[in-house]
Scaffold this active site. Structure first.
Site, PDB file in Angstrom:
ATOM      1  N   TYR A 128     -21.622 -13.739  -2.769  1.00  0.00           N
ATOM      2  CA  TYR A 128     -22.919 -13.385  -3.338  1.00  0.00           C
ATOM      3  C   TYR A 128     -23.476 -14.530  -4.178  1.00  0.00           C
ATOM      4  CZ  TYR A 128     -26.416 -11.045  -6.181  1.00  0.00           C
ATOM      5  OH  TYR A 128     -27.593 -10.701  -6.811  1.00  0.00           O
TER       6      TYR A 128
ATOM      7  N   LYS B 201     -37.902  -4.500  -6.249  1.00  0.00           N
ATOM      8  CA  LYS B 201     -37.455  -3.586  -7.301  1.00  0.00           C
ATOM      9  C   LYS B 201     -38.609  -2.880  -7.994  1.00  0.00           C
ATOM     10  CE  LYS B 201     -33.412  -5.219  -6.341  1.00  0.00           C
ATOM     11  NZ  LYS B 201     -32.522  -4.504  -5.423  1.00  0.00           N
TER      12      LYS B 201
ATOM     13  N   TYR C 297     -31.025 -13.351  -1.645  1.00  0.00           N
ATOM     14  CA  TYR C 297     -31.327 -12.180  -0.817  1.00  0.00           C
ATOM     15  C   TYR C 297     -32.179 -12.514   0.411  1.00  0.00           C
ATOM     16  CZ  TYR C 297     -29.628  -9.282  -4.655  1.00  0.00           C
ATOM     17  OH  TYR C 297     -28.845  -8.709  -5.607  1.00  0.00           O
TER      18      TYR C 297
END
Length: 339
Positions: A263, A49, A289
Site C-alpha cells: 500500500y 470520500k 489509489y
C-alpha cells in the site's frame, strides 16, 4: 432506493462529469474508455470520500457531535476530505495517521494531503505501520469523551453502511447519466481499498438490476480478503437500505495483481498510468489509489480482457493532492524514477 430517508449534508458538486477519453482509447486500441470524474466533487480538491462524508457528517451532526475523529495512512485522501468537511461545518477534527510505507521523505510526511489536513485546522497524531488503527482511534475518542467532548468516530475510508450510501447514490447517478444519453456501458472499473466505494456501487447496481459488471482493482489487501471485506459491507449496506439479499458473493470481484510491493508504494504500471492520463487526457491520478486502478485497467485492455467495441467507465476516486507528497518518485521532467 429512497436515499432521502437518510440524513445528508449536500456539499459535494454533483453530478460529477462523465467524459469520454478519446486519446487514451486510441492509444490503447481497445474499448471506448469513459471516466466518471469523482475527483471533481469540489471539497478540498475533491475525491470519492466526499460522497461518503455527506451521509457520515450529517449523522455526526444529528448525534450532536462537536468533534470528529478518523484514521488513515499518512497521505490519506479520506483524512484530508474529513478535515475539510469538518471545517465547513465548524466541527473540530482530529486525525490518526498510520505510517504504512516507512518513508522518511519530508514531503511525504508534511506535504500533499498532510499539508491540507493542517490548513483545514485538523490536529493529527501518528502511529507506526501495522497498528490496530480502529482500536487506537477508539482509545483517543474515549479520552476526549472523558473531557466532555461529544465525539463521532469515522472508520478508515468512511467505509461503513452509512458511508457506503454515498456510492449507492453514485451508482444511481451514473445510471441516470448513461440512461439519459443513451450511452450503453459494458463494464465499470475503479480502485478499491477500504471497501466502501465498491460495496456502495455494487449494492446500487444490483438494487437497480443494472446488469453492469463491476471490477475493483485492489490497492492493499489480497484478493480473498478484499472481496470478503467488500461483500460483508455490501450485505450490511443492503440491509440498511431494506433490500437484504440483493448482492451475491459472486457479484463482488476484485483484481489485486496491481498492488505491487504494498500500500502506498508506487509501481511501474501506476506511474505509467499517471503519465498517460496526464499527457493524453490532462487528468491527474495519485500513486496510491487511482493510478493503481488505472494501471489495472490499462494492463487488462492490453491483455484483451476488455475488448474493442465495448464501453468501459473508469471511476476516478481522486487523490491528486498526494502527488506533492511523492515528488521523489519523479525526475525534473515529470518522469518516474525507478528505485
Amino acid at each position: 432506493m429512497h436515499l432521502a430517508r437518510y440524513p445528508r449534508r449536500f456539499i459535494a458538486h454533483l453530478p460529477t462529469p462523465l467524459e469520454r477519453m478519446d486519446r487514451l482509447s486510441k492509444e490503447l486500441g481497445g474499448p471506448e474508455i469513459w471516466i466518471k470524474r469523482d475527483d471533481c466533487t469540489g471539497l478540498s480538491t475533491g475525491g470519492n470520500k466526499t460522497r461518503k462524508l455527506e451521509f457520515l457528517m450529517a449523522e455526526a451532526e444529528m448525534e450532536g457531535a462537536d468533534v470528529v475523529i478518523t484514521q488513515g495512512a499518512t497521505q490519506s485522501n479520506h483524512a484530508r476530505q474529513t478535515a475539510a468537511f469538518a471545517a465547513k461545518l465548524g466541527l473540530q477534527c482530529h486525525l490518526l495517521l498510520e505510517d504504512r510505507t516507512g518513508s522518511n521523505n519530508a514531503n511525504y510526511k508534511n506535504n500533499g494531503n498532510v499539508l491540507l489536513d493542517h490548513l483545514h485546522g485538523a490536529t493529527t497524531e501518528t502511529r507506526p505501520g501495522g497498528a490496530d488503527m480502529a482500536a487506537e482511534m477508539e482509545a483517543v475518542a474515549e479520552k476526549m469523551r472523558a473531557t466532555g467532548k461529544k465525539v463521532y468516530t469515522i472508520p478508515g475510508g468512511g467505509s461503513n453502511p452509512t458511508g457506503a450510501l454515498g456510492y449507492v447514490n453514485c451508482a444511481y447517478e451514473l445510471l441516470g447519466q448513461v440512461n439519459n444519453s443513451g450511452t450503453k456501458i459494458d463494464h465499470i472499473v475503479h480502485a478499491t481499498g477500504s471497501a466502501g466505494t465498491q460495496a456502495g456501487l455494487i449494492t446500487g447496481l444490483k438494487a437497480t438490476n443494472a446488469n453492469i459488471p463491476l471490477l475493483g482493482i485492489g490497492v492493499r489487501a489480497p484478493k480473498a480478503k478484499q472481496e470478503e471485506n467488500v461483500y460483508n459491507l455490501a450485505v450490511k449496506t443492503a440491509e440498511k437500505l431494506g433490500c437484504a439479499g440483493v448482492v451475491s458473493r459472486e457479484d463482488v470481484v476484485a483484481n489485486t495483481d496491481y498492488v505491487g510491493e504494498g500500500y502506498g508504494i508506487p509501481t511501474a504500471g501506476g506511474m505509467e498510468a499517471i503519465q498517460m492520463f496526464a499527457e493524453l487526457e490532462s487528468i491527474l491520478l495519485d500513486p496510491v489509489y487511482s493510478a493503481k486502478g488505472a494501471a489495472g485497467l490499462i494492463d487488462l485492455i492490453r491483455k484483451g480482457y476488455f475488448k474493442k467495441g465495448e464501453r468501459v467507465v473508469f471511476i476516478h476516486t481522486g487523490g491528486a493532492a498526494a502527488l506533492f507528497g511523492y515528488d521523489a518518485a519523479f525526475d525534473f521532467s515529470g518522469r518516474w524514477v525507478a528505485n
